[in-house]
Scaffold this motif. Structure first.
Motif, mmCIF file in Angstrom:
data_model
loop_
_atom_site.group_PDB
_atom_site.id
_atom_site.type_symbol
_atom_site.label_atom_id
_atom_site.label_comp_id
_atom_site.label_asym_id
_atom_site.label_seq_id
_atom_site.Cartn_x
_atom_site.Cartn_y
_atom_site.Cartn_z
ATOM 1 N N VAL A 62 -32.013 8.750 14.665
ATOM 2 C CA VAL A 62 -30.742 8.024 14.555
ATOM 3 C C VAL A 62 -30.115 8.137 13.168
ATOM 4 O O VAL A 62 -28.932 7.846 12.987
ATOM 5 N N SER C 6 -19.943 -12.447 10.645
ATOM 6 C CA SER C 6 -19.073 -12.042 9.543
ATOM 7 C C SER C 6 -17.633 -12.417 9.847
ATOM 8 O O SER C 6 -17.212 -12.406 11.008
ATOM 9 N N PRO C 98 -15.301 -6.859 -1.036
ATOM 10 C CA PRO C 98 -13.841 -6.815 -1.172
ATOM 11 C C PRO C 98 -13.195 -5.952 -0.086
ATOM 12 O O PRO C 98 -13.723 -4.903 0.288
ATOM 13 N N ILE C 99 -12.052 -6.410 0.415
ATOM 14 C CA ILE C 99 -11.187 -5.590 1.280
ATOM 15 C C ILE C 99 -10.052 -5.139 0.385
ATOM 16 O O ILE C 99 -9.144 -5.917 0.078
ATOM 17 N N THR C 100 -10.110 -3.895 -0.067
ATOM 18 C CA THR C 100 -9.254 -3.532 -1.189
ATOM 19 C C THR C 100 -7.772 -3.460 -0.834
ATOM 20 O O THR C 100 -6.933 -3.714 -1.691
ATOM 21 N N ASP C 101 -7.445 -3.127 0.419
ATOM 22 C CA ASP C 101 -6.012 -2.924 0.678
ATOM 23 C C ASP C 101 -5.229 -4.219 0.834
ATOM 24 O O ASP C 101 -3.996 -4.201 0.740
ATOM 25 N N LEU C 106 -14.580 -9.719 2.988
ATOM 26 C CA LEU C 106 -15.424 -9.900 4.162
ATOM 27 C C LEU C 106 -16.676 -10.639 3.711
ATOM 28 O O LEU C 106 -17.283 -10.286 2.699
ATOM 29 N N SER D 6 -11.466 -0.049 0.876
ATOM 30 C CA SER D 6 -11.888 -0.620 2.158
ATOM 31 C C SER D 6 -10.699 -1.226 2.876
ATOM 32 O O SER D 6 -9.768 -1.736 2.245
ATOM 33 N N VAL D 7 -10.736 -1.157 4.210
ATOM 34 C CA VAL D 7 -9.668 -1.723 5.041
ATOM 35 C C VAL D 7 -10.273 -2.328 6.313
ATOM 36 O O VAL D 7 -11.357 -1.942 6.744
ATOM 37 N N VAL D 8 -9.531 -3.256 6.908
ATOM 38 C CA VAL D 8 -9.859 -3.770 8.231
ATOM 39 C C VAL D 8 -9.197 -2.875 9.271
ATOM 40 O O VAL D 8 -8.023 -2.519 9.132
ATOM 41 N N ASP D 66 -26.544 6.574 12.642
ATOM 42 C CA ASP D 66 -25.903 5.838 13.729
ATOM 43 C C ASP D 66 -26.296 4.358 13.713
ATOM 44 O O ASP D 66 -25.540 3.509 14.204
ATOM 45 N N HIS D 67 -27.474 4.045 13.172
ATOM 46 C CA HIS D 67 -27.934 2.658 13.145
ATOM 47 C C HIS D 67 -27.148 1.849 12.105
ATOM 48 O O HIS D 67 -26.665 0.756 12.389
ATOM 49 N N LEU D 97 -18.622 -1.693 9.181
ATOM 50 C CA LEU D 97 -19.302 -2.977 9.397
ATOM 51 C C LEU D 97 -18.540 -3.790 10.430
ATOM 52 O O LEU D 97 -17.303 -3.857 10.386
ATOM 53 N N PRO D 98 -19.229 -4.448 11.357
ATOM 54 C CA PRO D 98 -18.539 -5.301 12.331
ATOM 55 C C PRO D 98 -18.030 -6.602 11.701
ATOM 56 O O PRO D 98 -18.701 -7.189 10.855
ATOM 57 N N ILE D 99 -16.842 -7.020 12.112
ATOM 58 C CA ILE D 99 -16.321 -8.361 11.776
ATOM 59 C C ILE D 99 -16.500 -9.174 13.050
ATOM 60 O O ILE D 99 -15.744 -9.023 14.007
ATOM 61 N N THR D 100 -17.533 -10.011 13.078
ATOM 62 C CA THR D 100 -17.975 -10.540 14.374
ATOM 63 C C THR D 100 -16.994 -11.538 14.978
ATOM 64 O O THR D 100 -16.905 -11.641 16.199
ATOM 65 N N ASP D 101 -16.237 -12.279 14.147
ATOM 66 C CA ASP D 101 -15.415 -13.325 14.769
ATOM 67 C C ASP D 101 -14.144 -12.808 15.430
ATOM 68 O O ASP D 101 -13.543 -13.514 16.240
ATOM 69 N N LEU D 106 -14.749 -3.550 9.365
ATOM 70 C CA LEU D 106 -14.393 -3.186 7.999
ATOM 71 C C LEU D 106 -14.919 -1.782 7.751
ATOM 72 O O LEU D 106 -16.071 -1.472 8.078
ATOM 73 N N LEU D 108 -15.587 0.929 4.721
ATOM 74 C CA LEU D 108 -15.678 1.127 3.264
ATOM 75 C C LEU D 108 -15.800 2.610 2.973
ATOM 76 O O LEU D 108 -16.647 3.299 3.553
ATOM 77 N N GLN D 136 -6.490 3.214 10.303
ATOM 78 C CA GLN D 136 -5.861 1.997 10.848
ATOM 79 C C GLN D 136 -4.813 2.358 11.883
ATOM 80 O O GLN D 136 -4.732 1.752 12.951
#
Lengths: 140, 140, 140, 140
Positions: A62, C6, C98-101, C106, D6-8, D66-67, D97-101, D106, D108, D136
């Motif tokens: 993985v 998160s 940090p979320i730079t944009d 997070l 980094s961006v959402v 992948d993990h 990275l997952p944003i769980t809510d 995210l 990076l 995005q």
């Protein structure tokens, strides 16, 4: 729960990594791995490569990182404590770190899992210790 | 740019970590650190603790983790290549890893920085090697 | 087994970290943490600091890193699924990225444990979600 | 020295990772990457795969996980500040990275290098920001 095993190997981090990084070549551990059967046709450095060890351990590559000298695989099914009925989300990680003052290296073989019915560490630790012993012997 | 130095120490990871984790106690390195002067009154396990080594290296504890056996500090000013005019954003990390088959441990002393005018690794590597040598001697 | 929660918080990583880094100040979560009682006299940025939350959760600060904006603590005893009889080796980690944009951040609240009799994730996930909701509200 | 961007992204971590993990497919960034030319014949999920972007950036896949949903590559040569005469040991890392809510993620995009003659961050940051903007847009 988790397993943590590590040994010093008498070779440089680059030499040891070069032996470990091919997921489909376990020829460095002949006394522990009698059979390493590739599945699905991907080469051993492609993420998603699959192997069956000794006819029973079904494993998938993985992660592989030449920069961090780190390899990560899942155990998807296997005998006894690592059967898919007894353990879920099993991930093992192998990492090679340089020991700069001697030119040797430290190899860490760790693993963790999301759920199990028990007995996983007791079953896996001796296997990892045997594999790490084979790696030491390979470079002695 | 970065420094990477590591040695095997003849003591368990817990024993070695117990000696390293107090940022204000460098008594394990008497031949390299003649003077470790606390600044500002915080104890050596509180983030933000400050020390001056040998009258010249000004350092601040920025991270300490008993679980990962990891310590992180900044060099804020110092002699020659680590003066604040020659290097910015200097962070050093000390980590202790267990070697499970012998009960010994690996200690990694690494560092990196955001900007420098040059010569930092050449200046710092011998210091870290000397410190790691002192640590080995302390446990021999 | 492990928990992963998160959220995005409408404040910079530095602002959020500044609120989170004091282990003994939970005043940013008034609707979830009614009482945060310090134990043992260490300040909230010293490794080893202890707190009792809502009279029942006994927790110890095991790691704090201003550089990585990461905090790590153990749950030593608590109610129901996190009682010391039902879970061992429980470590939670809080990290701010940090979320730079957008200039936001997070926040990840994760945890894992070595052994449990079950039900830990089901018990803890809603608590972490509530805490992260309080953090969002604090900065709204 | 290093770059941090980094961006959402409005898609799950699995969906975003599925787009990013093929090193030889940059079709999600059509306004920034006009040409992604594979070199050497390895597929885009095999470590060692090579690409040339826009006829000038020569890059090699050095890690894929992948993990951890992480991809790592080197820039071996390129225009201006990332030419091999101006920068050495350039490694970029992309992590999801997952944003769980919210079910979003995210992303990076960071990088660092061992040595440079200067100007690397100024040159690379706008490129990474443009790539993350494309990502995005791809999921909007």
């Amino acid at each position: 729960m988790s397993c943590h095993n590590s040994v010093v190997v008498q070779a440089s981090a680059d030499e040891v990594w070069n032996v470990l990084r091919d997921f489909l070549d376990m020829s460095w551990a002949p006394e522990v791995i009698e059979q390493c059967e590739p599945q699905g046709g991907l080469p051993g450095t492609q993420i998603g490569a699959k192997r069956i060890l000794n006819g029973t351990f079904q494993e998938t590559l993985v992660g592989l990182d030449d920069h961090a000298r780190t390899l990560r695989y899942s155990i998807d099914d296997g005998p006894d404590a690592v059967s898919k009925d007894n353990v879920q989300g099993y991930i093992a990680t192998v990492q090679v770190l340089p020991i700069t003052d001697t030119g040797e290296s430290l190899v860490l073989w760790t693993s963790s899992w999301e759920w199990s019915g028990g007995g996983v560490a007791q079953f896996c630790n001796p296997i990892y210790q045997a594999l790490l012993g084979q790696l030491q012997k390979h470079f002695r």
